[in-house]
Design a protein around this motif. Structure first.
Motif, PDB file in Angstrom:
ATOM      1  N   ARG A 109      -0.497  29.352 -33.506  1.00 53.70           N
ATOM      2  CA  ARG A 109      -1.949  29.163 -33.415  1.00 53.70           C
ATOM      3  C   ARG A 109      -2.418  28.283 -34.569  1.00 53.70           C
ATOM      4  N   PRO A 110      -3.482  27.518 -34.379  1.00 52.63           N
ATOM      5  CA  PRO A 110      -3.912  26.603 -35.446  1.00 52.63           C
ATOM      6  C   PRO A 110      -4.400  27.351 -36.680  1.00 52.63           C
ATOM      7  N   VAL A 111      -4.023  26.850 -37.852  1.00 53.20           N
ATOM      8  CA  VAL A 111      -4.504  27.424 -39.100  1.00 53.20           C
ATOM      9  C   VAL A 111      -5.953  26.993 -39.320  1.00 53.20           C
ATOM     10  N   SER A 112      -6.608  27.590 -40.304  1.00 53.78           N
ATOM     11  CA  SER A 112      -8.044  27.376 -40.487  1.00 53.78           C
ATOM     12  C   SER A 112      -8.381  26.006 -41.074  1.00 53.78           C
ATOM     13  N   GLY A 113      -7.393  25.300 -41.613  1.00 48.64           N
ATOM     14  CA  GLY A 113      -7.679  24.043 -42.298  1.00 48.64           C
ATOM     15  C   GLY A 113      -7.886  22.831 -41.416  1.00 48.64           C
ATOM     16  N   TRP A 114      -7.737  22.989 -40.087  1.00 44.45           N
ATOM     17  CA  TRP A 114      -7.955  21.835 -39.201  1.00 44.45           C
ATOM     18  C   TRP A 114      -9.402  21.359 -39.301  1.00 44.45           C
ATOM     19  N   ILE A 115      -9.586  20.070 -39.558  1.00 44.87           N
ATOM     20  CA  ILE A 115     -10.933  19.489 -39.636  1.00 44.87           C
ATOM     21  C   ILE A 115     -11.372  18.997 -38.264  1.00 44.87           C
ATOM     22  N   GLU A 116     -10.428  18.422 -37.516  1.00 47.31           N
ATOM     23  CA  GLU A 116     -10.730  17.914 -36.186  1.00 47.31           C
ATOM     24  C   GLU A 116     -10.055  18.777 -35.133  1.00 47.31           C
ATOM     25  N   ASP A 117     -10.366  18.546 -33.891  1.00 44.51           N
ATOM     26  CA  ASP A 117      -9.834  19.335 -32.788  1.00 44.51           C
ATOM     27  C   ASP A 117      -8.305  19.199 -32.731  1.00 44.51           C
TER      28      ASP A 117
END
Length: 353
Positions: free
Chosen positions: A72-80
């Motif tokens: 699952r994506p970590v919280s640091g993604w800035i963009e989709d």
């Protein structure tokens, strides 16, 4: 060149579909439809897909494998994390781009090219599920349905260098039992104090056999829990141990030694994820070395741990990008991977004694 552009388009289609471990149905449907439209007969079990050349029982079988699931994506993604195109960038961004979508599409294109001519082996390409959680409905569920496999190429981000050995994994849940009492009086048996002795053993014990590729067996106490309130002597302490094995010890061997040395109750979550090692005289490894590649030992786990046959982990990308915010792959890395897989496997005799 056509295969390269097909791989890029397929990868972008995969990235756009969330495919978390145990929830890969939508991306599996997408791939099955894509390959069926390309004229392929696609075999499927659960969310695992595989393609095969006609099987000759007189030939050994070569397996090309990588996984379609992601963390699952970590919280640091800035963009989709599910939008692969980014303005003014020649990189392909997105969750699973590096780990391991680039390997999936590169191995598929290699399968397509290799299967166009007669080879000395049967060839199977398997896009499997549940790798990130070592799930039992992933590659492990498909292997019994395949012809006996002699050798496997496992696609993971290694910079297209061959990982000929890989550390295994075993996680232990440990319980120490004491006796509750009032902290103000000299009573009770402190479970924390008892646990300290075993924790110290895990921190200091060294298994004697060390690997030139993987080093020593590594044991790390990573979680600990005890106590209900400050004035009660705890009667229970639990802790977790992460163990990374080398090729000299099976997880069962390690577990047996641990139980001889510690006093706590020890329960493994699984013993099936063992270390693997392929001899550097194997034909695949020899050809890789001739191409200037450097065999190495990998500390990270993959589906190699579930393969009871020789295998090498090799694929485009960088392991350091995996599971990170802003994960990406360079198109040039995919081009190199397709070319390298063909050079490594075309005409190769994988028989090895």
């Amino acid at each position: 060149m056509e295969h390269f552009y097909d791989a890029i388009d397929l990868l972008k289609g995969m990235i756009a579909i969330p495919s978390f471990s145990r929830d890969e149905k939508e991306v599996a449907d997408f791939l099955q439809q894509y390959w069926t439209r390309a004229g392929r007969h696609v075999n499927r079990r659960g969310n695992n897909l595989w393609l095969s050349t006609p099987v000759d029982p007189e030939k050994p079988t070569l397996l090309l494998n990588s996984h379609i699931d992601t963390v699952r994506p970590v919280s640091g993604w800035i963009e989709d994390p599910f939008t692969p195109d980014k303005a003014e960038s020649d990189l392909i961004y997105g969750l699973g781009s590096n780990d391991a979508g680039a390997s999936v599409v590169s191995l598929y294109e290699a399968f397509t090219i290799l299967s166009q001519k007669e080879q000395s082996y049967n060839l199977i390409f398997l896009a499997s599920a549940e790798e990130e959680v070592s799930g039992k409905n992933g590659v492990e569920s498909v292997l019994p349905l395949l012809p006996p496999v002699s050798f496997a190429v496992v696609g993971e981000p290694t910079g297209m260098q061959p990982a000929v050995a890989e550390k295994g994994l075993m996680v232990l849940d440990c319980i120490v039992t004491g006796k509750a009492g009032h902290a103000a009086r000299d009573e009770g048996v402190n479970a924390i104090s008892l646990a300290i002795r075993d924790v110290e053993w895990f921190n200091t014990y060294r298994f004697p056999e060390e690997s030139d590729l993987l080093g020593a067996v590594k044991m790390s106490v990573t979680q600990i829990q005890a106590g209900t309130q400050h004035n009660v002597i705890p009667d229970r302490c639990t802790f977790v141990v992460d163990i990374r094995s080398n090729e000299y010890y099976s997880n069962e061997d390690i577990l047996s030694r641990i139980k001889e040395c510690v006093r706590c109750e020890v329960t493994p979550r699984s013993t099936r994820l063992n270390s693997s090692c392929t001899d550097r005289s194997h034909p695949f490894v020899r050809r890789a070395v001739m191409m200037g590649k450097q065999p190495f030992g990998s500390p990270t786990l993959s589906d190699q741990a579930l393969m009871p046959f020789a295998s090498v982990k090799i694929g485009p990308g960088d392991s350091a990008r995996s599971h990170s915010a802003g994960e990406y792959i360079r198109p040039s890395e995919i081009r190199e991977a397709i070319d390298s897989y063909i050079m490594l496997l075309d005409g190769l005799d994988i028989r090895y004694e």
